[in-house]
Scaffold this active site. Structure first.
Site, PDB file in Angstrom:
ATOM      1  N   LYS A  45      27.623  45.175  44.420  1.00  0.00           N
ATOM      2  CA  LYS A  45      27.781  43.979  44.133  1.00  0.00           C
ATOM      3  C   LYS A  45      27.164  43.446  43.189  1.00  0.00           C
ATOM      4  O   LYS A  45      26.035  44.440  42.630  1.00  0.00           O
ATOM      5  CB  LYS A  45      27.659  43.258  45.660  1.00  0.00           C
ATOM      6  CG  LYS A  45      26.997  41.796  45.698  1.00  0.00           C
ATOM      7  CD  LYS A  45      27.701  41.498  46.492  1.00  0.00           C
ATOM      8  CE  LYS A  45      27.512  39.881  46.385  1.00  0.00           C
ATOM      9  NZ  LYS A  45      29.195  38.987  46.096  1.00  0.00           N
ATOM     10  N   SER A  46      27.414  41.973  42.828  1.00  0.00           N
ATOM     11  CA  SER A  46      26.265  41.830  41.550  1.00  0.00           C
ATOM     12  C   SER A  46      25.301  41.431  42.279  1.00  0.00           C
ATOM     13  O   SER A  46      25.108  39.728  43.432  1.00  0.00           O
ATOM     14  CB  SER A  46      26.959  40.612  40.954  1.00  0.00           C
ATOM     15  OG  SER A  46      28.641  40.414  40.365  1.00  0.00           O
ATOM     16  N   GLY A  72      29.390  32.765  46.311  1.00  0.00           N
ATOM     17  CA  GLY A  72      28.529  31.959  45.719  1.00  0.00           C
ATOM     18  C   GLY A  72      27.232  33.150  45.851  1.00  0.00           C
ATOM     19  O   GLY A  72      26.108  32.720  45.438  1.00  0.00           O
ATOM     20  N   LEU A  73      27.621  34.707  45.178  1.00  0.00           N
ATOM     21  CA  LEU A  73      26.522  35.708  44.916  1.00  0.00           C
ATOM     22  C   LEU A  73      25.804  35.701  46.013  1.00  0.00           C
ATOM     23  O   LEU A  73      24.420  35.980  45.459  1.00  0.00           O
ATOM     24  CB  LEU A  73      26.288  35.000  43.272  1.00  0.00           C
ATOM     25  CG  LEU A  73      27.758  34.510  42.565  1.00  0.00           C
ATOM     26  CD1 LEU A  73      26.529  34.670  40.778  1.00  0.00           C
ATOM     27  CD2 LEU A  73      28.565  36.282  42.078  1.00  0.00           C
ATOM     28  N   CYS A 128      31.419  34.783  37.021  1.00  0.00           N
ATOM     29  CA  CYS A 128      32.245  34.604  38.167  1.00  0.00           C
ATOM     30  C   CYS A 128      32.433  33.154  38.827  1.00  0.00           C
ATOM     31  O   CYS A 128      32.022  31.991  37.562  1.00  0.00           O
ATOM     32  CB  CYS A 128      31.335  34.239  39.292  1.00  0.00           C
ATOM     33  SG  CYS A 128      31.089  33.853  40.897  1.00  0.00           S
ATOM     34  N   LYS A 163      32.186  41.349  32.331  1.00  0.00           N
ATOM     35  CA  LYS A 163      33.229  41.595  32.744  1.00  0.00           C
ATOM     36  C   LYS A 163      34.136  40.180  32.322  1.00  0.00           C
ATOM     37  O   LYS A 163      32.553  38.943  32.604  1.00  0.00           O
ATOM     38  CB  LYS A 163      32.587  41.664  34.546  1.00  0.00           C
ATOM     39  CG  LYS A 163      34.187  41.470  35.048  1.00  0.00           C
ATOM     40  CD  LYS A 163      33.446  41.910  36.862  1.00  0.00           C
ATOM     41  CE  LYS A 163      34.754  41.864  37.600  1.00  0.00           C
ATOM     42  NZ  LYS A 163      34.554  41.537  39.178  1.00  0.00           N
ATOM     43  N   THR A 190      38.111  37.199  39.787  1.00  0.00           N
ATOM     44  CA  THR A 190      38.615  36.086  40.640  1.00  0.00           C
ATOM     45  C   THR A 190      39.785  34.833  39.324  1.00  0.00           C
ATOM     46  O   THR A 190      38.229  34.169  38.469  1.00  0.00           O
ATOM     47  CB  THR A 190      38.152  35.149  41.880  1.00  0.00           C
ATOM     48  OG1 THR A 190      36.929  34.860  41.329  1.00  0.00           O
ATOM     49  CG2 THR A 190      38.326  36.666  42.527  1.00  0.00           C
ATOM     50  N   GLY A 240      42.105  43.403  39.085  1.00  0.00           N
ATOM     51  CA  GLY A 240      43.104  41.770  39.514  1.00  0.00           C
ATOM     52  C   GLY A 240      44.492  42.166  40.678  1.00  0.00           C
ATOM     53  O   GLY A 240      45.605  42.655  39.789  1.00  0.00           O
ATOM     54  N   GLY A 241      44.145  42.192  41.482  1.00  0.00           N
ATOM     55  CA  GLY A 241      45.606  42.293  42.143  1.00  0.00           C
ATOM     56  C   GLY A 241      46.038  44.220  42.563  1.00  0.00           C
ATOM     57  O   GLY A 241      47.294  44.097  42.693  1.00  0.00           O
TER      58      GLY A 241
HETATM   59  C1  LIG Z   1      34.817  38.487  48.270  1.00  0.00           C
HETATM   60  C2  LIG Z   1      35.042  39.063  47.173  1.00  0.00           C
HETATM   61  C3  LIG Z   1      33.659  39.095  46.400  1.00  0.00           C
HETATM   62  C4  LIG Z   1      33.709  39.037  45.290  1.00  0.00           C
HETATM   63  N1  LIG Z   1      31.678  39.509  44.829  1.00  0.00           N
HETATM   64  C5  LIG Z   1      31.994  39.622  43.236  1.00  0.00           C
HETATM   65  C6  LIG Z   1      30.865  40.073  42.855  1.00  0.00           C
HETATM   66  O1  LIG Z   1      29.609  39.958  43.228  1.00  0.00           O
HETATM   67  N2  LIG Z   1      30.896  40.146  41.564  1.00  0.00           N
HETATM   68  C7  LIG Z   1      31.735  40.262  40.579  1.00  0.00           C
HETATM   69  O2  LIG Z   1      31.657  40.613  39.637  1.00  0.00           O
HETATM   70  N3  LIG Z   1      33.000  40.392  41.255  1.00  0.00           N
HETATM   71  C8  LIG Z   1      33.399  40.073  42.186  1.00  0.00           C
HETATM   72  N4  LIG Z   1      34.863  39.406  43.190  1.00  0.00           N
HETATM   73  C9  LIG Z   1      35.704  40.325  42.244  1.00  0.00           C
HETATM   74  C10 LIG Z   1      35.913  41.267  42.206  1.00  0.00           C
HETATM   75  O3  LIG Z   1      35.132  41.807  41.871  1.00  0.00           O
HETATM   76  C11 LIG Z   1      38.041  41.142  41.102  1.00  0.00           C
HETATM   77  O4  LIG Z   1      37.042  41.244  39.870  1.00  0.00           O
HETATM   78  C12 LIG Z   1      38.813  40.249  41.565  1.00  0.00           C
HETATM   79  O5  LIG Z   1      38.351  40.253  43.297  1.00  0.00           O
HETATM   80  C13 LIG Z   1      39.605  41.203  40.967  1.00  0.00           C
HETATM   81  O6  LIG Z   1      40.813  41.573  41.846  1.00  0.00           O
HETATM   82  P1  LIG Z   1      41.008  42.385  43.012  1.00  0.00           P
HETATM   83  O7  LIG Z   1      42.451  41.515  43.235  1.00  0.00           O
HETATM   84  O8  LIG Z   1      41.139  43.538  42.734  1.00  0.00           O
HETATM   85  O9  LIG Z   1      40.309  42.251  44.593  1.00  0.00           O
HETATM   86  C14 LIG Z   1      34.689  39.257  44.290  1.00  0.00           C
HETATM   87  C15 LIG Z   1      36.376  39.463  44.936  1.00  0.00           C
HETATM   88  C16 LIG Z   1      35.826  39.295  46.396  1.00  0.00           C
HETATM   89  C17 LIG Z   1      37.362  39.284  47.187  1.00  0.00           C
END
Ligand SMILES: Cc1cc2nc3c(=O)[nH]c(=O)nc-3n(C[C@H](O)[C@H](O)[C@H](O)COP(=O)(O)O)c2cc1C
Length: 302
Positions: A45-46, A72-73, A128, A163, A190, A240-241
């Protein structure tokens, strides 16, 4: 037998899948479960300097084609997190510590602490989309990214990943990160989005705006990886996806050397990594592809 080993900088991965940041990467138990269930490694987690509660509820909803979150981190702060990390026995799979910060000094302090805590690499969350003053607010400016990456690199020895967000001209930012010494690019975080509840005439999320993830954003992530590959020489980690083995292989052909898996855990359960690995191997066997590395960038049309 197909070979799905891959390398990012000095890190060897037994398979190319890493748990993406923010999904089950906050406690030693959750990271251990994910590692045992087939991922090649984990991104935490970040984490920031101080504990942070995050946004008010609701913080996540499922939409037609993906997930929308505005967490919101939330995180316990670096000192508490590092105590948690100590409880994680590694099984020799890499752990990448993700950090977010509001300025360069904070990024240095966090990265140094992560390194001292024993992580194999540090991922700078420059992307983020729903935390004011952090993430995408910083990661859209190539000069700022260059300055942050350069100073973090001067103060650490482990590989540094940047990232990035798709809101910027992501290629310019990726080039800036490479020039500053970044060891890899992670694309993408995202995509900024929202959902509205017609009955109440209000946005669904507590924060109103959030980040979109899951199947809907795969074409956006693929294009980012494809474009970045044409402009940098450092490895790219696609994200992503990615939900099925075929998605993973598509990212590899676009130019990714490794991959991150987030929302697929929600859609397919904690064994998503193992399932995706098996699907990748099946497809490779059918197509008579012996090694994953030979596929990297093979869809590029120069
Ligand atoms: C619930 C949730 C929490 C996330 N928290 C973080 C985070 O703390 N730090 C970060 O760099 N990305 C965060 N992301 C983004 C994911 O690491 C990833 O880049 C993004 O969801 C796209 O990948 P996916 O389509 O496989 O989910 C979060 C995504 C989700 C769904």
């Amino acid at each position: 037998m197909v070979d799905i080993n891959t390398r990012i900088s000095e890190i060897t991965l037994e398979n190319p899948l890493l748990l993406a940041s923010g999904i089950l990467g906050q406690t030693a138990d959750s990271m251990k479960n994910i590692l045992e269930s087939g991922m090649g490694g984990v991104v935490t987690k970040s984490i920031g300097l101080e504990p942070r509660e995050g946004h008010s509820n609701p913080t996540m909803i499922e939409t037609e084609h993906g997930l929308l979150n505005a967490m919101g981190l939330p995180n316990p702060g670096i000192d508490v997190f590092l105590k948690e990390l100590k409880n994680l026995s590694r099984e020799s799979k890499p752990i990448i510590g993700s950090v977010f910060a509001g300025d360069k000094e904070e990024f240095i302090e966090l990265s140094v602490k992560m390194e001292e805590g024993g992580v194999d690499a540090v991922e700078l969350n420059l992307s983020c989309p729903h935390a004011e003053g952090y993430g995408a607010a910083i990661g859209t400016d190539p000069e700022l990214v260059k300055d942050i990456v350069r100073t973090v690199k001067r103060n650490t020895k482990v590989p540094i990943f940047a990232k990035l967000t798709p809101f910027s001209d992501i290629v310019d930012v990726a080039v800036a990160a490479e020039e500053a010494g970044s060891d890899a690019i992670v694309a993408i975080n995202t995509v900024q989005a929202m959902a509205i509840n017609f009955e109440t005439r209000k946005p669904f999320l507590g924060n109103q705006v959030g980040g979109y993830s899951g199947p809907a954003i795969k074409p956006i992530g693929l294009k980012c990886v494809y474009d970045i590959y044409q402009n940098v020489d450092i490895p790219i980690i696609g994200c992503g996806g990615i939900t099925y083995g075929r998605d993973a292989l598509e990212y590899i052909t676009a130019g990714a050397s490794a991959l991150q898996i987030g929302s697929a855990i929600y859609y397919r359960g904690k064994d998503a990594g193992a399932l995706i690995v098996e699907e990748m191997k099946d497809i490779m066997e059918k197509e008579d592809i012996k090694s994953l590395v030979e596929l990297i960038g093979s869809a590029q049309q120069f």
